[in-house]
Each structure stands twice: as structure tokens, then as C-alpha cells.
Scaffold this motif. Structure first.
Motif, PDB file in Angstrom:
ATOM      1  N   GLY A   1      31.964 -54.137  41.426  1.00  0.00           N
ATOM      2  CA  GLY A   1      30.998 -54.352  42.503  1.00  0.00           C
ATOM      3  C   GLY A   1      31.411 -53.790  43.846  1.00  0.00           C
ATOM      4  O   GLY A   1      30.579 -53.584  44.724  1.00  0.00           O
ATOM      5  N   GLY A   2      32.708 -53.595  44.031  1.00  0.00           N
ATOM      6  CA  GLY A   2      33.196 -52.996  45.275  1.00  0.00           C
ATOM      7  C   GLY A   2      33.208 -53.932  46.472  1.00  0.00           C
ATOM      8  O   GLY A   2      33.499 -53.504  47.584  1.00  0.00           O
ATOM      9  N   THR A   3      32.897 -55.215  46.247  1.00  0.00           N
ATOM     10  CA  THR A   3      32.748 -56.127  47.384  1.00  0.00           C
ATOM     11  C   THR A   3      34.068 -56.424  48.080  1.00  0.00           C
ATOM     12  O   THR A   3      34.073 -56.830  49.237  1.00  0.00           O
ATOM     13  CB  THR A   3      32.070 -57.448  46.963  1.00  0.00           C
TER      14      THR A   3
ATOM     15  N   VAL B   1      35.445 -52.706  51.100  1.00  0.00           N
ATOM     16  CA  VAL B   1      35.734 -53.269  52.425  1.00  0.00           C
ATOM     17  C   VAL B   1      37.176 -52.950  52.825  1.00  0.00           C
ATOM     18  O   VAL B   1      37.437 -52.471  53.926  1.00  0.00           O
ATOM     19  CB  VAL B   1      35.517 -54.802  52.441  1.00  0.00           C
TER      20      VAL B   1
ATOM     21  N   LEU C   1      24.940 -63.171  40.419  1.00  0.00           N
ATOM     22  CA  LEU C   1      23.472 -63.280  40.378  1.00  0.00           C
ATOM     23  C   LEU C   1      23.006 -63.588  38.952  1.00  0.00           C
ATOM     24  O   LEU C   1      22.101 -64.396  38.741  1.00  0.00           O
ATOM     25  CB  LEU C   1      22.820 -61.992  40.892  1.00  0.00           C
TER      26      LEU C   1
ATOM     27  N   ARG D   1      23.596 -67.243  38.146  1.00  0.00           N
ATOM     28  CA  ARG D   1      22.697 -68.231  38.752  1.00  0.00           C
ATOM     29  C   ARG D   1      21.234 -68.029  38.385  1.00  0.00           C
ATOM     30  O   ARG D   1      20.393 -68.845  38.755  1.00  0.00           O
ATOM     31  CB  ARG D   1      22.862 -68.295  40.279  1.00  0.00           C
TER      32      ARG D   1
ATOM     33  N   ALA E   1      26.304 -64.086  49.791  1.00  0.00           N
ATOM     34  CA  ALA E   1      24.857 -64.288  49.773  1.00  0.00           C
ATOM     35  C   ALA E   1      24.339 -63.378  48.664  1.00  0.00           C
ATOM     36  O   ALA E   1      25.132 -62.758  47.947  1.00  0.00           O
ATOM     37  CB  ALA E   1      24.245 -63.955  51.123  1.00  0.00           C
ATOM     38  N   ILE E   2      23.016 -63.275  48.525  1.00  0.00           N
ATOM     39  CA  ILE E   2      22.468 -62.583  47.353  1.00  0.00           C
ATOM     40  C   ILE E   2      23.020 -61.163  47.207  1.00  0.00           C
ATOM     41  O   ILE E   2      23.323 -60.712  46.102  1.00  0.00           O
ATOM     42  CB  ILE E   2      20.923 -62.586  47.411  1.00  0.00           C
ATOM     43  N   GLN E   3      23.187 -60.459  48.327  1.00  0.00           N
ATOM     44  CA  GLN E   3      23.678 -59.075  48.251  1.00  0.00           C
ATOM     45  C   GLN E   3      25.058 -59.004  47.592  1.00  0.00           C
ATOM     46  O   GLN E   3      25.343 -58.054  46.855  1.00  0.00           O
ATOM     47  CB  GLN E   3      23.764 -58.466  49.660  1.00  0.00           C
ATOM     48  N   ILE E   4      25.916 -59.966  47.898  1.00  0.00           N
ATOM     49  CA  ILE E   4      27.255 -59.998  47.309  1.00  0.00           C
ATOM     50  C   ILE E   4      27.164 -60.509  45.870  1.00  0.00           C
ATOM     51  O   ILE E   4      27.823 -59.994  44.963  1.00  0.00           O
ATOM     52  CB  ILE E   4      28.199 -60.910  48.136  1.00  0.00           C
TER      53      ILE E   4
ATOM     54  N   ARG F   1      26.393 -57.867  43.305  1.00  0.00           N
ATOM     55  CA  ARG F   1      27.400 -56.840  43.023  1.00  0.00           C
ATOM     56  C   ARG F   1      28.703 -57.430  42.488  1.00  0.00           C
ATOM     57  O   ARG F   1      29.368 -56.815  41.655  1.00  0.00           O
ATOM     58  CB  ARG F   1      27.687 -56.004  44.270  1.00  0.00           C
TER      59      ARG F   1
ATOM     60  N   ARG G   1      30.563 -72.073  56.916  1.00  0.00           N
ATOM     61  CA  ARG G   1      29.108 -72.201  56.840  1.00  0.00           C
ATOM     62  C   ARG G   1      28.706 -72.122  55.370  1.00  0.00           C
ATOM     63  O   ARG G   1      29.553 -71.908  54.501  1.00  0.00           O
ATOM     64  CB  ARG G   1      28.393 -71.137  57.700  1.00  0.00           C
TER      65      ARG G   1
ATOM     66  N   ALA H   1      26.639 -70.015  53.709  1.00  0.00           N
ATOM     67  CA  ALA H   1      26.651 -68.695  53.087  1.00  0.00           C
ATOM     68  C   ALA H   1      27.739 -67.845  53.724  1.00  0.00           C
ATOM     69  O   ALA H   1      28.256 -68.173  54.789  1.00  0.00           O
ATOM     70  CB  ALA H   1      25.290 -68.017  53.267  1.00  0.00           C
ATOM     71  N   GLN H   2      28.086 -66.756  53.069  1.00  0.00           N
ATOM     72  CA  GLN H   2      29.020 -65.761  53.605  1.00  0.00           C
ATOM     73  C   GLN H   2      30.332 -66.391  54.065  1.00  0.00           C
ATOM     74  O   GLN H   2      30.914 -65.961  55.053  1.00  0.00           O
ATOM     75  CB  GLN H   2      28.394 -65.003  54.793  1.00  0.00           C
TER      76      GLN H   2
END
Lengths: 290, 169
Positions: A34-36, A40, A85, A88, A109-112, A115, A195, A197-198
């Protein structure tokens, strides 16, 4: 742009062969899912900052063989490329493994979530890894594949120390087998971060407790961000298994916890706060059984 | 190196490194500057695009990884009207305008792309679902309420339901 060669195997076998060949040729191959994390890190610390950093990226993010979901009785086999994703939103997985679905909602969040993969989370080996934490109480077994063959390592023996794992450089995390808890098992997922998310956890706890006629027959845990690797809380487990629920001594269980964890001060939290939260989370699990 | 990418329903063949970020290829090679760069590390969601219909951060996807997948950017959501020689905003985009869902505008394309993904999956999301869908899109101007209002209004419009004044409470 990342200073690296890029190759895209079209099957798991081809990926294994390319990985072995790259090693034999003295290249520095790295598997890219996924490169997450990887993208980075490379972006923040460009290769020029580190010597000998030119690598060959093997993109495994589109390999279908790594995205399998197979039910095998009370074991579910998840391909290494299964994303949060999928965990879930896949109806059958949400039903059978709600712990993994709950954990996945709390990752980035959904974007992460779209991936990030389980194998990436296991391989990166962060002590804060949400995925590893939630796989721990499901008796996960890591399936490794290379040109030499396949082998399986239980997750609780996979980590040798901070960011050190049993995986050989030519091996790919091809699958993860998880045990579906008995019907009626109590499970929980609690992530405490800055928090909703994220966030990366200050402390997270995943638990699965099975009861028979009021006796704790099986207690399994994963705790994140409290030790150099995900903690499986063996002392807490020993303090609970075989005991009648109504005679569980909460403070005895919490005292056992302190043998299992060694939190530190870092950018996200302090040792003291982490101990406080870890105790509260374990107390919460014991209280929920009554 | 030549890369062949599916962008907004069209095949685009470009000369770019497969290790370039998808974000840079979209903005620099293809001139699709609607996709913004905020943090460049997957936190802010300004660069959100749809990847096979699912929102992802274009700053974390390498261009080579996008081969064989459908990418939709903010430019792919509006419709071209050849008769009027104009671009017609989608109902979702219009709702952002009408409900004050955009202020400085940097987060807006990513926010709308995330909302589009939600509305394709859930026709009538509740506010919790809307907030979950945009949890990866950071806005420092609006305080989010106007954005939530815009997405809710768009969901009603898309399902041909007269909007209620729910968001004013």
C-alpha cells in the motif's frame, strides 16, 4: 519521485523469483504494497540522505493471490494484501471477525484503509501497529513464501525485538491464518489516540475471552505501544485462564499486566500515562465479563 | 519510461517514472491540477482521488502502481457540455457552492472526491457516515458543518428528495 528501480511481478511465484534473483544479484529489493509507510518515509528522508539506498521496488499491490479471503472451518485465511477496507466492508469477515472490522475502522481514515495491508503492517513491525495488535488475540499464524517453499510462524513468535522479525529477506508474507473465536466469545478493541481518525495509538488493546459455564477457558490479548513489539500479555492471560469469572480478582490481573509491558516516553505519550491507560483497558475487559 | 494510465475514463499514455507519485503525474504530466498537495504524507486528504472507485491519497500511490486501475480525479466529476462549450458541475459540486462547503478551497477537491465515493456506496448516508467518510480530509476553514450540510443536501438531490432544513440545527 523515489530513486529506485521498479518492477511489477504478475504472480506470487514471479514475485518470489524476482525477490530471490534481486538478492542474488546484490540489489536491495523492497516489497511495495500500500505504500502508506514506505512512500512517506522515502518522501521525508530522500535516498540521498542515506548511503547505498538505491533499491529495487517490487510492486505487489495488485497481486490477486495476496487478496484472498478463504474460510477453512474455524480458521480464516487472509491474503497478505488484504486491506483494512476489505476487513471492514467484506460482509462475511465483518460477521465472523468483528474484532478486525472494529480495528480497521480506527486505522487512519478511508484513504489509508484502502491502501494499507495486513502484511505491510506485520512487516513494518511497528510496536504501535493496529493490525498486529488485533491479530494477536486471534491466534494468527503468518504464512511466508519464497522460492525455497512455504513455512508458517505463529505471530507470537514472529517478532524478535524492536522492528526485528523472523522473515528472511527473500520471503513474502503471503497469508495470515486467524482463528475465529467460539460463538459467544467476548471480544473488545480499544484504541486510545489523540483523535478518532488519523491517529497512531498511545495504547491499544484487543482481547478475545471465551467462557464455558462461567470459567475463562481462553483469554488472548494484543496490546500496542507499550513494549518494543506488540505485547501478547502472557501474564494477564495466565492470571485469567481457568478462573471462574465471578471470582476473578481484577487487581491481581492488573498486577500481572505490569510484568508484561514496559512503556516509554516518546512523541505520542508518556510512560506514566500509558501505564494508567493500559491498566484501565485491562480493568475494562475484566469488568465486561461480569 | 512509458506509462499507460486510465484517468477519468480515458487512456493516457505518458512519459514518466513509475516511481513518481501519482499526485505529481496528475498535476505535472497531465495538467490535472484540481488534485492538491497538502501534507504529502497521507494525513490531510487534499490529494484524494478515486482508485477503482475507492478514495486513496495520490501522494502515497506510485504512478507505476496505478497501471491497470481506474483513476478518477475531481476533473472527472464535472460533465463537459459540448453544446454550451462549458463544464457543468455535478449536483455534489453545486451543493458545496450553495451550502458554503468551500472557503479557501485547498481541501475542497479531495473533500468532494471522498464524498462522491460515499454517495456512490450509500445513497442516503446519516451524518455519522458522512463524517466517517471525510475523516481523512482535513479542513482548517469551515469547521466541517457546512461540508456535512453540502454532502447531505447532495444525497437528497441525487435521490430526488426535497431537502429538509436538518443542517440548521
Amino acid at each position: 519521485m523515489i530513486d529506485a528501480a521498479f518492477a511489477r511481478p504478475f504472480s506470487l511465484d514471479e514475485a518470489c523469483a524476482m525477490l530471490a534473483r534481486a538478492h542474488a544479484d546484490g540489489q536491495r529489493p523492497a516489497l511495495l504494497a500500500g505504500g502508506t509507510d514506505f512512500v512517506v518515509e522515502r518522501h521525508l528522508a530522500p535516498p540521498s540522505a542515506t548511503p547505498h539506498a538505491r533499491i529495487t521496488l517490487l510492486d505487489v499491490s495488485s497481486l490477486r493471490e495476496l487478496q484472498i479471503v478463504e474460510e477453512r472451518g474455524d480458521v480464516v485465511r487472509l491474503g497478505g494484501g488484504v486491506t483494512y477496507l476489505t476487513l471492514r466492508t467484506h460482509a462475511k469477515l465483518v460477521e465472523r471477525l468483528p474484532l478486525l472490522a472494529a480495528m480497521s475502522k480506527d486505522v487512519g481514515a478511508i484513504q489509508i484503509q484502502a491502501r494499507g495491508t495486513l502484511a505491510g503492517n506485520i512487516a513494518t513491525a511497528s510496536p504501535a501497529a493496529d493490525g498486529v495488535c488485533a491479530l494477536a488475540p486471534l491466534d494468527a499464524v503468518v504464512g511466508l513464501q519464497s522460492v525455497r517453499g512455504t513455512r508458517e510462524i505463529p505471530l507470537d513468535r514472529y517478532y524478535r525485538g524492536y522492528k526485528k522479525t523472523e522473515r528472511a529477506p527473500d520471503e513474502i508474507i503471503a497469508w495470515i491464518d486467524v482463528r475465529v473465536p467460539h460463538r459467544g466469545a467476548r471480544w473488545s478493541w480499544r484504541k486510545v489516540g489523540t483523535r478518532l481518525a488519523q491517529a497512531i495509538s498511545k495504547v491499544a488493546l484487543a482481547s478475545v475471552v471465551e467462557l464455558e459455564q462461567g470459567i475463562v477457558t481462553r483469554a488472548r490479548f494484543g496490546m500496542a505501544s507499550v513494549a518494543p513489539t506488540t505485547s501478547f500479555l502472557p501474564s494477564v492471560r495466565a492470571a485469567m485462564e481457568g478462573k471462574p469469572v465471578d471470582r476473578l480478582d481484577t487487581e491481581h490481573v492488573v498486577a500481572a499486566l505490569e510484568k508484561d509491558i514496559s512503556p516509554i516516553d516518546d512523541v505520542r505519550s508518556t510512560r506514566e500515562y500509558r501505564l494508567h491507560v493500559a491498566r484501565a483497558l485491562v480493568r475494562g475487559v475484566v469488568a465486561s465479563l461480569r | 519510461m512509458t506509462l499507460s494510465l486510465q484517468i477519468n475514463g480515458k487512456t493516457r499514455v505518458i512519459d514518466a517514472s513509475p516511481t513518481a507519485r501519482l499526485l505529481d503525474v496528475l498535476r505535472e504530466s497531465l495538467g490535472l491540477t484540481g488534485t492538491k498537495e497538502g501534507c504529502g504524507e497521507g494525513e490531510c486528504g487534499s490529494c484524494t482521488v478515486l482508485f477503482d472507485g475507492v478514495p486513496v491519497n495520490a501522494c502515497l500511490v506510485l504512478a507505476g502502481q496505478a497501471q491497470g486501475h481506474d483513476v478518477t480525479t475531481i476533473e472527472g466529476l464535472a460533465k463537459n457540455d459540448p453544446d454550451a462549450h462549458a463544464v457543468v458541475l455535478s449536483a455534489l459540486q453545486t451543493c458545496f457552492v450553495e451550502h458554503g462547503g468551500a472557503q479557501c478551497g485547498i481541501c475542497t477537491p479531495g473533500m468532494i472526491v471522498s464524498a462522491e465515493a460515499l454517495l456512490r456506496r450509500v445513497a442516503r448516508p446519516d451524518d455519522a457516515q458522512i463524517r466517517d467518510a471525510i475523516a481523512g480530509n482535513i479542513c482548517r476553514c469551515t469547521g466541517y458543518q457546512r461540508i456535512v450540510d453540502a454532502i447531505r443536501a447532495a444525497s437528497l438531490e441525487r435521490s430526488n428528495i426535497e431537502p429538509q432544513n436538518k443542517g440548521d440545527s
